[in-house]
Scaffold this motif. Structure first.
Motif, short mmCIF file in Angstrom:
data_model
loop_
_atom_site.label_atom_id
_atom_site.label_comp_id
_atom_site.label_asym_id
_atom_site.label_seq_id
_atom_site.Cartn_x
_atom_site.Cartn_y
_atom_site.Cartn_z
N CYS A 59 0.81 -1.23 0.00
CA CYS A 59 0.00 0.00 0.00
C CYS A 59 0.83 1.27 0.00
N HIS A 60 2.16 1.14 0.13
CA HIS A 60 3.05 2.30 0.14
C HIS A 60 2.61 3.28 1.23
N GLY A 131 2.67 -1.09 -9.83
CA GLY A 131 4.03 -1.27 -9.33
C GLY A 131 4.07 -2.23 -8.15
N THR A 132 3.44 -3.38 -8.28
CA THR A 132 3.41 -4.32 -7.15
C THR A 132 4.14 -5.63 -7.49
N PHE A 158 -6.90 -5.85 -9.60
CA PHE A 158 -5.47 -5.70 -9.87
C PHE A 158 -5.29 -4.81 -11.09
N ALA A 159 -4.44 -3.82 -11.00
CA ALA A 159 -4.08 -3.00 -12.17
C ALA A 159 -2.58 -2.74 -12.10
N VAL A 214 16.06 -4.86 -7.23
CA VAL A 214 15.92 -6.12 -7.94
C VAL A 214 14.43 -6.30 -8.27
N GLU A 215 14.12 -6.54 -9.55
CA GLU A 215 12.72 -6.66 -9.95
C GLU A 215 12.56 -7.85 -10.89
#
Ligand SMILES: C[S@@+](CC[C@H](N)C(=O)[O-])C[C@H]1O[C@@H](n2cnc3c(N)ncnc32)[C@H](O)[C@@H]1O
Length: 279
Positions: A59-60, A131-132, A158-159, A214-215
């Motif tokens: 949720c940042h 961005g999750t 989800f988006a 890292v992604e």
């Protein structure tokens, strides 16, 4: 370096919190006035949330958690592995008048079932956007966490960026005359992607000291397969030629804040979906 992914990514996200709450960060004026808005895609698609118990993973700083609470959710539980984000979200919710219907829990996504004991099947909606999953190595385990928290009949919204768009790169890759970006990584790349980038997507003036991250790229088949395997049935899936952030330098901002192609819509930039927990 990939082994350190959690520590590297958490340091990067901790550092972004004051940036996003600073003068060059997120615009939270509407939230503070009592009616925070989310992005145009989810505003159009989400529907009513009044009375729902909502889990908001990753949720940042809680800006969307607050917006969901302000539109009448019974409770919004935000989860994020950044202690700085959870502290900031708690303060923001209080400032915005929704402390009573929001709660923020510091936890890694994969540890969330243990961090929220007694909440299996406890939520009507899992809301996770923009961005999750790119920060998560194991998409199957992600889907199992989503399913764990949903009641039978409850839904995931989800988006996020479209995996096809992630084949191309924004920063550093010269866009051509028609706004087409250069190649970055093959669509089916499943190895970790290592970045060293001090820039922040919200504040162009910011320089991050914890710049290494890292992604992961997750092809659409992996996302849909993971949800199916976890017991979620796809209700609908939409592809959009617009996205919530400036993925490529050539993108132009629409009047509603989304970023889109300057000319023809070459590729989808974002996807959104609703999936329902069976059972
Ligand atoms: C781009 S933000 C989420 C998007 C949010 N909707 C927004 O608009 O700001 C990504 C968030 O994921 C969190 N995150 C990254 N990896 C995580 C993990 N393994 N477990 C929990 N949270 C994580 C970060 O701390 C960050 O707050």
């Amino acid at each position: 370096m990939a082994e350190d992914w959690r520590a590297l990514n958490r340091a990067n996200w901790d550092e972004r919190v004051p940036v996003h709450l600073g003068p060059g960060g997120y615009d939270l004026a509407a939230h503070r006035a009592g009616a925070g808005r989310m992005g145009a895609i989810e505003e159009a698609e989400l529907g009513t949330v009044a009375g729902l118990r909502i889990l908001h993973p990753q949720c940042h700083v809680g800006h969307d958690s607050v917006a969901l609470a302000q539109r009448g959710a019974a409770e919004v539980v935000g989860v994020d592995f950044s202690p700085a984000a959870m502290a900031a979200a708690t303060v923001l919710a209080a400032e915005c008048g929704v402390a009573a219907t929001t709660r923020f829990v510091e936890s890694d996504l994969y540890a969330a079932p243990a961090a929220l004991p007694g909440e299996a099947g406890g939520f009507d909606l899992v809301f996770t956007t923009w961005g999750t999953i790119s920060w998560l190595p194991d998409i199957d385990a992600w889907a199992r966490v989503v399913a764990h928290f949903l009641r039978p009949g409850g839904a995931l919204y989800f988006a996020d960026g479209h995996p096809a768009a992630y084949v191309f790169d924004g920063p550093g890759a010269p866009d051509d005359a028609e706004g087409r970006p250069g190649w970055f990584a093959p669509y089916f790349t499943r190895a970790p992607q290592l970045f060293d980038n001090p820039d922040d997507y919200a504040d162009p003036a910011a320089r991050l000291a914890s710049s290494r991250t890292v992604e992961w790229l997750h092809p659409l088949c992996d996302i849909l397969g993971a949800l199916r395997a976890a017991g979620l049935r796809l209700d609908w899936l939409h592809e959009h030629p617009r996205i919530a952030w400036r993925l490529f330098p050539a993108l132009m901002q629409d009047t509603d804040g989304l970023w889109t192609w300057p000319g023809r819509p070459w590729l989808p930039l974002a996807l959104s979906l609703r999936a329902v927990r069976e059972g």
